[in-house]
Design a protein around this motif. Structure first.
Motif, PDB file in Angstrom:
ATOM      1  N   GLU A 276      13.163  56.033 -57.427  1.00 14.32           N
ATOM      2  CA  GLU A 276      13.917  57.103 -58.086  1.00 14.32           C
ATOM      3  C   GLU A 276      13.482  57.295 -59.534  1.00 14.32           C
ATOM      4  O   GLU A 276      13.104  56.348 -60.214  1.00 14.32           O
TER       5      GLU A 276
ATOM      6  N   LEU B 177      13.124  50.388 -50.757  1.00 10.39           N
ATOM      7  CA  LEU B 177      13.313  51.544 -49.879  1.00 10.39           C
ATOM      8  C   LEU B 177      12.040  52.360 -49.949  1.00 10.39           C
ATOM      9  O   LEU B 177      11.741  52.996 -50.968  1.00 10.39           O
ATOM     10  N   LEU B 178      11.282  52.291 -48.867  1.00 18.53           N
ATOM     11  CA  LEU B 178       9.952  52.897 -48.861  1.00 18.53           C
ATOM     12  C   LEU B 178       9.975  54.174 -48.038  1.00 18.53           C
ATOM     13  O   LEU B 178      10.159  54.141 -46.827  1.00 18.53           O
ATOM     14  N   SER B 179       9.798  55.303 -48.719  1.00 21.69           N
ATOM     15  CA  SER B 179       9.736  56.567 -47.997  1.00 21.69           C
ATOM     16  C   SER B 179       8.264  56.929 -47.878  1.00 21.69           C
ATOM     17  O   SER B 179       7.406  56.158 -48.245  1.00 21.69           O
TER      18      SER B 179
ATOM     19  N   VAL C  75      14.856  47.962 -54.478  1.00 25.60           N
ATOM     20  CA  VAL C  75      13.893  48.710 -55.284  1.00 25.60           C
ATOM     21  C   VAL C  75      13.798  50.127 -54.735  1.00 25.60           C
ATOM     22  O   VAL C  75      13.716  50.306 -53.516  1.00 25.60           O
TER      23      VAL C  75
ATOM     24  N   CYS D 287      13.102  62.205 -43.260  1.00 22.50           N
ATOM     25  CA  CYS D 287      14.444  62.588 -42.822  1.00 22.50           C
ATOM     26  C   CYS D 287      15.217  63.323 -43.919  1.00 22.50           C
ATOM     27  O   CYS D 287      16.118  64.105 -43.645  1.00 22.50           O
TER      28      CYS D 287
ATOM     29  N   VAL E  76      12.018  48.822 -46.367  1.00 23.14           N
ATOM     30  CA  VAL E  76      12.799  49.434 -45.290  1.00 23.14           C
ATOM     31  C   VAL E  76      12.549  50.942 -45.308  1.00 23.14           C
ATOM     32  O   VAL E  76      12.524  51.573 -46.364  1.00 23.14           O
ATOM     33  N   TYR E  77      12.289  51.459 -44.115  1.00 24.54           N
ATOM     34  CA  TYR E  77      12.046  52.902 -43.968  1.00 24.54           C
ATOM     35  C   TYR E  77      13.076  53.472 -42.989  1.00 24.54           C
ATOM     36  O   TYR E  77      13.314  52.910 -41.925  1.00 24.54           O
ATOM     37  N   PHE E  78      13.679  54.570 -43.385  1.00 27.69           N
ATOM     38  CA  PHE E  78      14.659  55.236 -42.527  1.00 27.69           C
ATOM     39  C   PHE E  78      14.009  56.426 -41.853  1.00 27.69           C
ATOM     40  O   PHE E  78      13.508  57.321 -42.546  1.00 27.69           O
TER      41      PHE E  78
ATOM     42  N   MET F  17      21.859  54.637 -46.786  1.00 30.81           N
ATOM     43  CA  MET F  17      20.544  53.972 -46.866  1.00 30.81           C
ATOM     44  C   MET F  17      20.637  52.719 -47.736  1.00 30.81           C
ATOM     45  O   MET F  17      20.128  51.660 -47.383  1.00 30.81           O
TER      46      MET F  17
ATOM     47  N   SER G 124       7.844  55.731 -54.159  1.00 30.41           N
ATOM     48  CA  SER G 124       8.293  54.402 -53.743  1.00 30.41           C
ATOM     49  C   SER G 124       7.156  53.385 -53.574  1.00 30.41           C
ATOM     50  O   SER G 124       7.345  52.218 -53.934  1.00 30.41           O
TER      51      SER G 124
ATOM     52  N   GLN H  57      14.426  64.026 -61.037  1.00 33.05           N
ATOM     53  CA  GLN H  57      13.343  64.526 -60.177  1.00 33.05           C
ATOM     54  C   GLN H  57      13.855  65.536 -59.148  1.00 33.05           C
ATOM     55  O   GLN H  57      13.239  66.568 -58.924  1.00 33.05           O
TER      56      GLN H  57
ATOM     57  N   GLN I  54      18.793  62.653 -57.809  1.00 29.02           N
ATOM     58  CA  GLN I  54      18.383  61.703 -58.840  1.00 29.02           C
ATOM     59  C   GLN I  54      18.808  62.124 -60.255  1.00 29.02           C
ATOM     60  O   GLN I  54      18.181  61.746 -61.246  1.00 29.02           O
TER      61      GLN I  54
HETATM   62  P1  ATP Z   1       9.084  59.035 -53.053  1.00 29.37           P
HETATM   63  O1  ATP Z   1      10.174  58.870 -54.059  1.00 29.37           O
HETATM   64  O2  ATP Z   1       8.664  57.774 -52.399  1.00 29.37           O
HETATM   65  O3  ATP Z   1       7.966  59.861 -53.555  1.00 29.37           O
HETATM   66  P2  ATP Z   1      10.511  61.150 -52.254  1.00 29.37           P
HETATM   67  O4  ATP Z   1      10.329  61.589 -53.659  1.00 29.37           O
HETATM   68  O5  ATP Z   1      10.284  62.053 -51.118  1.00 29.37           O
HETATM   69  O6  ATP Z   1       9.656  59.902 -51.960  1.00 29.37           O
HETATM   70  P3  ATP Z   1      13.203  60.926 -52.824  1.00 29.37           P
HETATM   71  O7  ATP Z   1      13.897  61.897 -52.026  1.00 29.37           O
HETATM   72  O8  ATP Z   1      12.814  61.209 -54.224  1.00 29.37           O
HETATM   73  O9  ATP Z   1      11.902  60.481 -52.076  1.00 29.37           O
HETATM   74  O10 ATP Z   1      14.008  59.572 -52.721  1.00 29.37           O
HETATM   75  C1  ATP Z   1      14.129  58.686 -53.783  1.00 29.37           C
HETATM   76  C2  ATP Z   1      13.953  57.260 -53.305  1.00 29.37           C
HETATM   77  O11 ATP Z   1      14.825  56.968 -52.219  1.00 29.37           O
HETATM   78  C3  ATP Z   1      12.590  56.995 -52.767  1.00 29.37           C
HETATM   79  O12 ATP Z   1      11.701  56.677 -53.809  1.00 29.37           O
HETATM   80  C4  ATP Z   1      12.837  55.821 -51.867  1.00 29.37           C
HETATM   81  O13 ATP Z   1      12.942  54.617 -52.599  1.00 29.37           O
HETATM   82  C5  ATP Z   1      14.198  56.134 -51.271  1.00 29.37           C
HETATM   83  N1  ATP Z   1      14.052  56.872 -50.012  1.00 29.37           N
HETATM   84  C6  ATP Z   1      14.169  58.189 -49.810  1.00 29.37           C
HETATM   85  N2  ATP Z   1      13.986  58.514 -48.514  1.00 29.37           N
HETATM   86  C7  ATP Z   1      13.763  57.348 -47.870  1.00 29.37           C
HETATM   87  C8  ATP Z   1      13.507  56.992 -46.504  1.00 29.37           C
HETATM   88  N3  ATP Z   1      13.406  57.904 -45.537  1.00 29.37           N
HETATM   89  N4  ATP Z   1      13.314  55.695 -46.210  1.00 29.37           N
HETATM   90  C9  ATP Z   1      13.378  54.751 -47.180  1.00 29.37           C
HETATM   91  N5  ATP Z   1      13.609  55.030 -48.460  1.00 29.37           N
HETATM   92  C10 ATP Z   1      13.821  56.311 -48.820  1.00 29.37           C
END
Ligand code: ATP
Ligand code: MG
Length: 401
Positions: A294, A189-191, A291, A350, A213-215, A274, A196, A298, A302
């Motif tokens: 998290e 899950l790639l944000s 994967v 999002c 996958v990105y949402f 998701m 991520s 944080q 989480q």
């Molecule tokens: P990252 O963890 O990548 O720095 P973030 O801290 O903004 O981004 P969190 O809100 O901490 O994201 O979300 C935790 C995890 O959930 C992310 O690491 C990612 O794996 C997944 N995730 C969150 N938002 C998305 C999204 N829009 N699309 C895909 N995966 C997501």
């Protein structure tokens, strides 16, 4: 300056894989060849017992470019620029070794130790004898500035006798890990955040082929936010190889959750969907796990209780490589692999838009499941529509100056 035209590649763990060893070696050879495709030079990559060699023959080469590419290939422990003497005759090899030292280090002073290795045990002399003799010849010629130190030398001068004599004195650290694909496939899950891409990179380092996958939630999230994720996938692909990226339009599901479920549970419920969608895609593509980036504590989503609730929707194992990392440790890795600068670009994702002011930090699974039922009359249709409108983007490694 001495111009190297070849590299001797040492690998670590793939050396201990028993009968499957050739699979690891072949993957490594293929990935090394692939990493050098866009680098100037006509490289031949081949394996020998315990080693992989990269040879440029007579072609012009971009030495720095080749080295930089090799440093990103998973599975390489050490990269040694090597001089290949086209002989196994001892006297000739001795002469070549002494000349090599003269050319490589024309003025430097250092202590050294010669290490000879023979793959052919029928050679007329033992390795210690050969080492001592070459050491003696080097001292004869350069004794005014080079001295022997067998305990703690500045440089090891190694000469490996195989089909030819391979001479090297420099060892550059590689990525380590295992060749991509030798450990199966996972869906990340790639944000657009910092964590991520680091998580994806860490899985890839263990030999896992990564899909992503990105949402996104248009029009609440912008095209630029999506482009940022594509860029992050392409930056990660510099290490992980091509990444197939699914872009899921999540807007309708998010709006339904927003409309029907308690706002303090928005993030948790959203994250459960998701995970469900990611798992469907993962299963379709024969991935063995999910994967995420998290990390405990944080944010509200989480805490360990929140992780329990999101995890509850998944059948596949969920890998969380940075789960116990402090943020700064994650940042350090993202800076080293070159994703940090892109991750901190300020495009909202999002999660930030639909976030509640006071999200639950200790969600109760039974309550979340009950509240989720408020979606019952719409969710099947929305889920189906969402799965049908997924876009797939093939993310190739980005070329970076
Ligand atoms: P990252 O963890 O990548 O720095 P973030 O801290 O903004 O981004 P969190 O809100 O901490 O994201 O979300 C935790 C995890 O959930 C992310 O690491 C990612 O794996 C997944 N995730 C969150 N938002 C998305 C999204 N829009 N699309 C895909 N995966 C997501
Ligand atoms: Mg995060």
């Amino acid at each position: 300056m001495f111009e190297y035209r070849a590299f001797l590649i040492k690998y670590a763990e793939i050396g201990v894989k028993g009968k499957n060893r050739y699979l690891f070696e072949d993957a490594l050879v293929g990935q090394i060849a692939n990493s050098l495709k866009k680098i100037e030079g006509n490289y031949k990559v081949y394996k020998q017992p315990g080693r992989v060699f990269v040879e440029a023959g007579k072609s012009d080469i971009d030495y720095d470019g080749a080295l930089d590419a090799l440093k990103r290939v998973m599975g390489i422990l050490h990269i040694c620029p090597v001089y290949i003497a086209e002989t196994t005759d001892l006297d000739k090899a001795y002469e070549e070794a002494v000349n090599y030292i003269g050319e490589c280090y024309p003025t430097e002073s250092f202590t050294f130790k010669v290490m000879a290795k023979r793959s052919d045990k029928k050679m007329p002399k033992t390795s210690p004898e050969i080492s001592a003799e070459i050491g003696g010849l080097i001292l004869e010629k350069y004794g005014d500035r080079l001295t022997v130190d067998v305990k703690n030398p500045d440089k090891f001068i190694t000469i490996e006798f195989r089909d030819k004599a391979y001479i090297y004195s420099e060892t550059i650290k590689g990525e380590g890990g295992m060749p991509i694909g030798t450990a199966g496939k996972a869906m990340c899950l790639l944000s657009g955040g910092i964590d991520s891409p680091v998580a994806a990179y860490m899985m890839a380092r263990r030999g896992v082929k990564v899909e992503a996958v990105y949402f996104h939630a248009p029009p609440y999230t912008s095209e630029r936010a999506k482009q940022k994720v594509v860029d992050l996938a392409r930056l990660t692909a510099r290490y992980a190889g091509n990444i197939k990226l699914y872009v899921v339009n999540f807007t309708d599901i998010q709006l339904a959750i927003y409309e029907k479920c308690p706002h303090d549970e928005l993030t948790i419920i959203m994250r459960r969907y998701m995970m469900k969608i990611a798992e469907d895609l993962a299963k379709k593509d024969e991935c063995f796990g999910l994967v995420t980036g998290e990390s405990i504590g944080q944010v509200a989503s989480q805490t360990m209780q929140s992780l329990l609730t999101t995890n509850a929707v998944c059948e596949l194992p969920v890998y969380r490589p940075v789960i116990c990392f402090d943020k700064q440790d994650i940042i350090n890795i993202s800076q080293r692999i070159g994703t940090f600068e892109t991750s901190i670009l300020p495009f909202e994702d999002c999660c930030t838009i639909f976030v509640a002011e006071h999200p639950v930090t200790k969600p109760l699974l039974s309550k979340i499941e009950k509240d989720e039922r408020k979606l019952d009359d719409v969710i099947d249709e929305l889920y189906k529509k969402t799965m049908e409108s997924i876009e797939v983007i093939n993310c190739e490694p980005m070329e970076v100056e």
